[in-house]
Design a protein around this motif. Sequence first.
Motif, PDB file in Angstrom:
ATOM      1  N   PHE A   1       0.839  -1.267   0.016  1.00 22.11           N
ATOM      2  CA  PHE A   1      -0.100  -0.032  -0.035  1.00 22.11           C
ATOM      3  C   PHE A   1       0.791   1.337   0.014  1.00 22.11           C
ATOM      4  O   PHE A   1       1.840   1.249   0.751  1.00 22.11           O
ATOM      5  N   GLU A   2       0.684   2.209  -0.947  1.00 25.20           N
ATOM      6  CA  GLU A   2       1.185   3.155  -1.040  1.00 25.20           C
ATOM      7  C   GLU A   2       0.245   4.472  -0.425  1.00 25.20           C
ATOM      8  O   GLU A   2      -1.045   4.506  -0.832  1.00 25.20           O
ATOM      9  N   ARG A   3       0.664   5.378   0.250  1.00 23.57           N
ATOM     10  CA  ARG A   3      -0.031   6.597   0.826  1.00 23.57           C
ATOM     11  C   ARG A   3      -0.361   7.936  -0.109  1.00 23.57           C
ATOM     12  O   ARG A   3       0.650   8.195  -0.800  1.00 23.57           O
ATOM     13  N   LEU A   4      -1.353   7.960  -0.456  1.00 27.32           N
ATOM     14  CA  LEU A   4      -1.846   9.153  -1.353  1.00 27.32           C
ATOM     15  C   LEU A   4      -2.118  10.430  -0.681  1.00 27.32           C
ATOM     16  O   LEU A   4      -2.022  11.476  -1.004  1.00 27.32           O
ATOM     17  N   SER A   5      -2.613  10.043   0.776  1.00 24.32           N
ATOM     18  CA  SER A   5      -2.771  11.106   1.665  1.00 24.32           C
ATOM     19  C   SER A   5      -2.945  10.310   3.020  1.00 24.32           C
ATOM     20  O   SER A   5      -2.872   9.231   3.072  1.00 24.32           O
ATOM     21  N   ASP A   6      -3.180  11.241   4.037  1.00 26.14           N
ATOM     22  CA  ASP A   6      -3.167  10.453   5.415  1.00 26.14           C
ATOM     23  C   ASP A   6      -4.294   9.480   5.497  1.00 26.14           C
ATOM     24  O   ASP A   6      -4.506   8.690   6.195  1.00 26.14           O
ATOM     25  N   GLU A   7      -5.484   9.778   4.684  1.00 27.80           N
ATOM     26  CA  GLU A   7      -6.707   9.211   4.644  1.00 27.80           C
ATOM     27  C   GLU A   7      -6.834   8.111   3.602  1.00 27.80           C
ATOM     28  O   GLU A   7      -7.658   7.145   3.839  1.00 27.80           O
ATOM     29  N   VAL A   8      -6.135   8.353   2.591  1.00 25.40           N
ATOM     30  CA  VAL A   8      -6.112   7.229   1.487  1.00 25.40           C
ATOM     31  C   VAL A   8      -4.819   6.568   1.041  1.00 25.40           C
ATOM     32  O   VAL A   8      -3.918   7.153   1.055  1.00 25.40           O
ATOM     33  N   HIS A   9      -5.088   5.277   1.242  1.00 25.80           N
ATOM     34  CA  HIS A   9      -3.861   4.436   0.346  1.00 25.80           C
ATOM     35  C   HIS A   9      -4.327   3.668  -0.533  1.00 25.80           C
ATOM     36  O   HIS A   9      -5.677   3.233  -0.821  1.00 25.80           O
ATOM     37  N   ILE A  10      -3.447   3.318  -1.582  1.00 23.75           N
ATOM     38  CA  ILE A  10      -3.656   2.630  -2.908  1.00 23.75           C
ATOM     39  C   ILE A  10      -2.849   1.401  -2.775  1.00 23.75           C
ATOM     40  O   ILE A  10      -1.686   1.169  -2.610  1.00 23.75           O
ATOM     41  N   ALA A  11      -3.727   0.241  -3.155  1.00 23.03           N
ATOM     42  CA  ALA A  11      -3.049  -1.194  -3.193  1.00 23.03           C
ATOM     43  C   ALA A  11      -1.982  -1.150  -4.715  1.00 23.03           C
ATOM     44  O   ALA A  11      -2.753  -0.816  -5.532  1.00 23.03           O
ATOM     45  N   VAL A  12      -0.768  -1.331  -4.659  1.00 27.00           N
ATOM     46  CA  VAL A  12      -0.183  -1.547  -5.912  1.00 27.00           C
ATOM     47  C   VAL A  12       0.516  -3.021  -5.954  1.00 27.00           C
ATOM     48  O   VAL A  12       0.765  -3.508  -4.708  1.00 27.00           O
ATOM     49  N   SER A  13       0.810  -3.548  -7.038  1.00 27.85           N
ATOM     50  CA  SER A  13       1.253  -4.757  -7.282  1.00 27.85           C
ATOM     51  C   SER A  13       2.333  -4.936  -8.462  1.00 27.85           C
ATOM     52  O   SER A  13       2.583  -3.863  -9.178  1.00 27.85           O
ATOM     53  N   GLU A  14       3.101  -5.829  -8.669  1.00 28.84           N
ATOM     54  CA  GLU A  14       3.850  -6.052  -9.958  1.00 28.84           C
ATOM     55  C   GLU A  14       3.152  -5.860 -11.076  1.00 28.84           C
ATOM     56  O   GLU A  14       3.405  -5.239 -12.113  1.00 28.84           O
ATOM     57  N   ASP A  15       1.830  -6.241 -11.132  1.00 29.63           N
ATOM     58  CA  ASP A  15       1.075  -6.236 -12.495  1.00 29.63           C
ATOM     59  C   ASP A  15       0.444  -4.705 -12.607  1.00 29.63           C
ATOM     60  O   ASP A  15       0.281  -4.393 -13.747  1.00 29.63           O
ATOM     61  N   HIS A  16      -0.180  -4.175 -11.378  1.00 27.74           N
ATOM     62  CA  HIS A  16      -0.546  -2.855 -11.576  1.00 27.74           C
ATOM     63  C   HIS A  16      -0.143  -1.980 -10.633  1.00 27.74           C
ATOM     64  O   HIS A  16      -0.554  -2.092  -9.320  1.00 27.74           O
ATOM     65  N   THR A  17       0.625  -0.951 -11.012  1.00 30.71           N
ATOM     66  CA  THR A  17       1.214   0.310 -10.400  1.00 30.71           C
ATOM     67  C   THR A  17       0.642   1.525 -11.216  1.00 30.71           C
ATOM     68  O   THR A  17      -0.071   1.369 -11.944  1.00 30.71           O
TER      69      THR A  17
END
Length: 243
Positions: free
Chosen positions: A4-20
């Motif tokens: 998970f990468e932080r986009l803001s304090d409230e929002v995090h995004i799941a990333v993977s080798e296939d989809h970043t």
Amino acid sequence: MYTFERLSDEVHIAVSEDHTFGTDALLLAYFAKPKGRDIAIDMGTGCGIIPLLWLRNESPKTVHCLDIQQNAYEQVQCSIERNGFKERLIPHLCDLREIEKHFTAESFTLVTMNPPYKPLNTGIESLSESARIARHEVCCNIEDTVKAAAYLLKYGGRFCMCHRPERLVDCISSMRKHALEPKRLRFVVDKEGKEPFLFLIEGRKSSKPFLKVEPTLSIKKENGKFTEEMLKVYGSYADGYDK
């Protein structure tokens, strides 16, 4: 499986080798920024970066997104669960070439897409099937993308996309063919004085001809640091950058 990468304090995004995600998606999200009453959908959403960037704000309340790949759809679902966005982000698993099977015509006021840039049989094709679909026109090309956007948009609705400068004529030709009149165009350079590596374009459905070419967006200053506008593009994702 995911990080998970932080986009803001409230929002995090799941990333993977296939989809970043990369800078192009952030630029497109910034360029297309939904207005308060927009009903928006992001096509070919991948990890869902564009709608998740928008949802850092209170408006829009709800965003739709779609992708043809099952693993992308599941990854977006993971981000939805992590952020509690079940009511705000609505993913769809579908082929945009068959868009009429999944959506009613003229359902949206804003459509975005960061499409595959490379025609088939050009460049070095990735060994990963997911990367191949994201980078090469395996499942859709410019014509498919624009046709789907035209179907989805209400009268006066906006379609925003990014692409490589060598494909600009193809994009404009296809947009006009499908009654999406190009209204805004912006080129992106790594540094001032360099050749553009990307353009951002907005078309409006059934609008009158008038194209505004906006000032070139520079990513870096001469010292290699991000420009002030690029920090706005990143928003809270860049918190702490200058510290």
